[in-house]
Design a protein around this motif. Structure first.
Motif, PDB file in Angstrom:
ATOM      1  N   ILE A  70       0.849  -1.199   0.000  1.00 37.40           N
ATOM      2  CA  ILE A  70       0.000   0.000   0.000  1.00 37.40           C
ATOM      3  C   ILE A  70       0.877   1.239   0.000  1.00 37.40           C
ATOM      4  O   ILE A  70       1.831   1.340   0.780  1.00 37.40           O
ATOM      5  N   HIS A  71       0.562   2.175  -0.869  1.00 34.29           N
ATOM      6  CA  HIS A  71       1.240   3.478  -0.888  1.00 34.29           C
ATOM      7  C   HIS A  71       0.169   4.556  -0.837  1.00 34.29           C
ATOM      8  O   HIS A  71      -0.840   4.478  -1.539  1.00 34.29           O
ATOM      9  N   LEU A  72       0.391   5.565  -0.003  1.00 35.54           N
ATOM     10  CA  LEU A  72      -0.615   6.604   0.182  1.00 35.54           C
ATOM     11  C   LEU A  72      -0.630   7.634  -0.942  1.00 35.54           C
ATOM     12  O   LEU A  72      -1.577   8.420  -1.046  1.00 35.54           O
ATOM     13  N   GLY A  73       0.400   7.638  -1.787  1.00 38.60           N
ATOM     14  CA  GLY A  73       0.435   8.620  -2.868  1.00 38.60           C
ATOM     15  C   GLY A  73       0.517  10.035  -2.334  1.00 38.60           C
ATOM     16  O   GLY A  73       1.183  10.306  -1.330  1.00 38.60           O
ATOM     17  N   MET A  74      -0.169  10.959  -2.971  1.00 41.10           N
ATOM     18  CA  MET A  74      -0.130  12.357  -2.568  1.00 41.10           C
ATOM     19  C   MET A  74      -1.189  12.710  -1.535  1.00 41.10           C
ATOM     20  O   MET A  74      -0.993  13.601  -0.709  1.00 41.10           O
ATOM     21  N   SER A  75      -2.309  12.024  -1.579  1.00 44.32           N
ATOM     22  CA  SER A  75      -3.427  12.436  -0.723  1.00 44.32           C
ATOM     23  C   SER A  75      -4.137  11.273  -0.062  1.00 44.32           C
ATOM     24  O   SER A  75      -5.209  11.446   0.502  1.00 44.32           O
ATOM     25  N   GLY A  76      -3.552  10.084  -0.113  1.00 51.35           N
ATOM     26  CA  GLY A  76      -4.208   8.914   0.440  1.00 51.35           C
ATOM     27  C   GLY A  76      -4.220   8.917   1.960  1.00 51.35           C
ATOM     28  O   GLY A  76      -3.332   9.474   2.611  1.00 51.35           O
ATOM     29  N   ALA A  77      -5.228   8.282   2.543  1.00 54.56           N
ATOM     30  CA  ALA A  77      -5.347   8.167   3.992  1.00 54.56           C
ATOM     31  C   ALA A  77      -5.975   6.832   4.337  1.00 54.56           C
ATOM     32  O   ALA A  77      -6.824   6.317   3.607  1.00 54.56           O
ATOM     33  N   LEU A  78      -5.554   6.269   5.451  1.00 55.49           N
ATOM     34  CA  LEU A  78      -6.088   5.006   5.944  1.00 55.49           C
ATOM     35  C   LEU A  78      -6.803   5.245   7.263  1.00 55.49           C
ATOM     36  O   LEU A  78      -6.290   5.949   8.137  1.00 55.49           O
ATOM     37  N   ARG A  79      -7.977   4.653   7.417  1.00 57.77           N
ATOM     38  CA  ARG A  79      -8.745   4.748   8.648  1.00 57.77           C
ATOM     39  C   ARG A  79      -9.235   3.349   9.036  1.00 57.77           C
ATOM     40  O   ARG A  79      -9.591   2.551   8.170  1.00 57.77           O
TER      41      ARG A  79
END
Length: 271
Positions: A70-79
């Motif tokens: 998993i890569h968050l990139g520029m604006s990704g978020a995990l919840r």
């Protein structure tokens, strides 16, 4: 874009909820991320998550049936949310757990990624196998960085941001570390003495460790896995302060473009 401390904070936030949990379902609402989300990620459905770790700015979810990258990139978020929580705009993927919770991935710009690897990705996946050492490990030390720099005409700032040299020293933290070490960001990496590398390496480590402790740096998009902002922004001495007064000498900070990235430094304090 989230840098290493922000990804580490995310990893520490989600790991207790995922480890030793069985994956019951993967819901993909939009496969159009940086790379199309492969059908193979369903290979881990039914498997137990044995470990969640970070490598560079990638998060790796380990199971006996394979590994999710998993890569968050520029604006990704995990919840981590209850699995029955209604999805909102840009909620692209849910990793549903036997506990009744799910790991939800939201990414407005869709520059993040979810990939699958049958083998351990740190050793075999093309995105990870050629990466440099982790900056907070003993493998990243003064002797290593000095040796790697010999003969390099590359500017020291872009040199320490090169993931083949060392991973995770992103733009924010490169600016801050070079300021604290008193090194001009345009200095050729190969022209910097061993003594100055002996000063720089501990500063890089301390800067990253402090940012992790503070929960990362909230600039635009980043928040922690629990939705709280990171507080390292309050510690920034140069990044984002171009044209303002230096906190050490009261001179005017200068902002330039270096390696297509904003670079702020003090002409008086950094040589």
């Amino acid at each position: 874009m989230p840098e290493l401390p922000e990804v580490e904070v995310s990893c520490r936030g989600i790991a207790p909820h995922l480890q030793q949990q069985k994956i019951t379902q993967i819901i993909v609402r939009d496969r159009r991320l940086r790379w199309p989300v492969p059908e193979e990620i369903d290979s881990v459905v039914g498997a137990l998550i044995t470990k969640v770790e970070r490598r560079a700015k990638y998060l790796i979810v380990h199971t006996a049936a394979g590994h999710l990258i998993i890569h968050l990139g520029m604006s990704g978020a995990l919840r981590v949310v209850p699995a029955n929580t209604p999805a909102v705009k840009h909620d692209h993927i849910d990793l549903v757990l036997e506990s009744g919770k799910c790991l939800r991935f939201n990414d407005p710009r869709r520059f993040g990624c979810w990939l699958y690897s049958k083998e351990h990705p740190s050793e075999n996946h093309p995105l990870l196998r050629a990466l440099g050492p982790e900056p907070l490990t003993d493998a990243f030390n003064e002797a290593y960085l000095f040796k790697a720099s010999r003969g390099r005409q590359q500017a020291i700032k872009t040199f320490i941001m090169d993931n083949h040299v060392v991973v995770g020293v992103g733009n924010i933290y490169a600016n801050e570390a070079l300021f604290k070490a008193g090194i001009h960001p345009k200095r050729a990496a190969g022209k910097i003495s061993q003594r100055r590398y002996e000063q720089l390496v501990p500063i890089i480590k301390a800067t990253l460790a402090k940012a992790i402790e503070q929960g990362g740096t909230t600039l635009q998009d980043f928040t922690q896995a629990d939705g709280q902002p990171g507080y390292f922004k309050q510690e920034l001495m140069v990044y984002g302060r171009g044209g303002k007064l230096c906190m050490q000498c009261s001179g005017r900070l200068k902002e330039i473009r270096l390696g297509q990235r904003s670079t702020v430094y003090c002409p008086s304090c950094q040589r």
